[in-house]
Structure formats: C-alpha cells, structure tokens
Write a protein that holds these residues in place. Structure first.
Motif, PDB file in Angstrom:
ATOM      1  N   VAL A   1       0.833  -1.206   0.000  1.00 62.26           N
ATOM      2  CA  VAL A   1       0.000   0.000   0.000  1.00 62.26           C
ATOM      3  C   VAL A   1       0.867   1.255   0.000  1.00 62.26           C
ATOM      4  CG1 VAL A   1      -1.676   1.354   1.328  1.00 62.26           C
ATOM      5  CG2 VAL A   1      -1.963  -1.124   1.121  1.00 62.26           C
ATOM      6  N   ILE A   2       1.881   1.280   0.854  1.00 63.09           N
ATOM      7  CA  ILE A   2       2.724   2.482   0.960  1.00 63.09           C
ATOM      8  C   ILE A   2       3.559   2.675  -0.304  1.00 63.09           C
ATOM      9  CG2 ILE A   2       4.670   3.499   2.201  1.00 63.09           C
ATOM     10  CD1 ILE A   2       3.555   2.211   4.753  1.00 63.09           C
ATOM     11  N   LEU A   3       4.128   1.597  -0.844  1.00 59.63           N
ATOM     12  CA  LEU A   3       4.948   1.718  -2.060  1.00 59.63           C
ATOM     13  C   LEU A   3       4.098   2.204  -3.235  1.00 59.63           C
ATOM     14  CD1 LEU A   3       7.721   1.342  -3.357  1.00 59.63           C
ATOM     15  CD2 LEU A   3       7.097  -1.039  -3.845  1.00 59.63           C
ATOM     16  N   ALA A   4       2.898   1.635  -3.388  1.00 57.33           N
ATOM     17  CA  ALA A   4       2.003   2.081  -4.461  1.00 57.33           C
ATOM     18  C   ALA A   4       1.612   3.542  -4.264  1.00 57.33           C
ATOM     19  CB  ALA A   4       0.758   1.198  -4.505  1.00 57.33           C
ATOM     20  N   SER A   5       1.356   3.931  -3.020  1.00 60.30           N
ATOM     21  CA  SER A   5       0.965   5.309  -2.733  1.00 60.30           C
ATOM     22  C   SER A   5       2.097   6.287  -3.029  1.00 60.30           C
ATOM     23  CB  SER A   5       0.533   5.444  -1.265  1.00 60.30           C
ATOM     24  OG  SER A   5      -0.569   4.610  -0.974  1.00 60.30           O
TER      25      SER A   5
END
Length: 222
Positions: free
Chosen positions: A205-209
């Motif tokens: 989630v954080i990497l995609a964000s």
C-alpha cells in the motif's frame, strides 16, 4: 521531467495517495506503541487483533481505522490517477471493500475473556464471528486487489526500478496468508506470521501510494 509527470498524475490522485500514506503511518505507530503498552500479549502467538480486546482496545480500533482508510484512499488514488483502460476497476473496488472490512473488523473485536455470562457472552461470540468473517473478507479482497492492480500496471509498462516490487509483493502476500491460515497455528507462531503478513500488505500500500504521489508509477501517458 518529474514535475511534469507529477502534473499528469493529477492533484486528486496525489492527495489521496498522501492520505493513504498518512493513514498507514497511524496504523504502524499505534501498533508499535501497543506492543509496549500490552506486554501481556505475546507477539509470537497473539495476533494484532488481540489488541482490540481489553485495555487500550480503542487505540487498536484507531489503528484498524487507519489501515482501512489507507486502503480506501489508495483505491481512490488509483481511480483519480489513471484512466479506466489503464487500471483494474475491479481491483479498485476490491481495495475499497478491503478497507471497509478492516474498519468493520476493528469495530467488532474478537471474543472477550471476561464475557462469561449471557447476554454478554452471546454478544462476545457474535462480535468475534463478525470480526473473523469480515477480516477474512478483507484479507481475500485486499490480496486479490493487489494482484489485479499490480499486474495491470506492469502490463501498461508503468512499473520500473523499485516499483517492480509491487508485483513481487502481490504474489508473496497470498503465500504468507495461506501459511498463516494452515500452518502458523500448529507451529505456535500465528502472531509472528500475521505480523509478517501485515508488513507485506502495508509495504504494498505504501509503495504504491508513494509511486502515485511522486508520479513515478506512470509511462508519461494519460
């Protein structure tokens, strides 16, 4: 240039991605704090959901809300960052459902140790059942969403450098999930494997964000 790429992503997409990062940060900080506030729970054996029961349960509810908002915000970031033919609409919907499931499972904690007498015992059992079923729904929809969205980005040629890890994470997370379901309990490490699973989900989630927010996950075309 990076600035022109960011502009192509669009302000709404970047804003939702920023919210997703902040919400996940809330989950991480609160969960880390609870490991110190609840030394009675064993991280190797007890799941993170156990922090919902007993002292500081409301803190863990905040963490679950943060996790849910993170998923929902990322789904909206995908929705605003890419046109329909460059994203998986099903993946976005499943990501939002996963986020809602996280919030609902936080509202309904597991079984309460002190609930011995009816009707409190009945409510405790119902709450535990809702938590388990909705939590399972959240896991399944989140894992599926990660794979659908990662594969669509890969096929569109949007992933380069470290962002290729999104595909790898999306494939590994289901394996961790299956290991958690079928093997971790018998090995006495369901808490540890559950935390590894959560780390995998948060990493995706954080990497995609970050990729959407920075404009790095794009081929420069809209």
């Amino acid at each position: 240039s990076v600035s022109s790429t960011v502009e192509q992503v669009g302000a709404p997409g970047r804003q939702w991605a920023s919210l997703a990062i902040a919400a996940c940060a809330v989950f991480i900080v609160v969960l880390a704090l609870l490991h110190f506030l609840r030394p009675d729970l064993n991280p190797m054996a007890d799941s993170v959901s156990d922090y919902l029961v007993g002292a500081y349960g409301r803190l863990m509810l905040i963490a679950f809300v943060g996790l849910g908002v993170g998923h929902i915000a990322l789904g909206l970031a995908f929705l605003n960052a890419y046109p329909s033919h460059l994203r998986s609409t099903v993946g976005v919907v499943l990501l939002v459902i996963s986020g809602l499931a996280a919030i609902v499972s936080g509202i309904f904690p597991g079984l309460w140790p002190e609930a011995d007498a009816a009707p409190l015992a009945q409510w405790s059992e119902l709450s535990g059942s809702i938590h388990d079923l909705v939590g399972l729904l959240g896991f399944l929809t989140g894992v599926t969403a990660a794979n659908l969205l990662s594969n669509r980005l890969r096929k569109a040629g949007f992933l380069s450098g470290s962002y290729r890890a999104l595909v790898w994470l999306a494939r590994v997370i289901p394996l961790i999930f299956l290991f958690m379901l079928f093997f971790a309990g018998s090995l006495g490490i369901p808490g540890l494997v559950g935390r590894i699973f959560v780390v995998g989900v948060l990493s995706w989630v954080i990497l995609a964000s970050i990729g959407i927010r920075s404009g790095a996950i794009t081929n420069g075309q809209r």
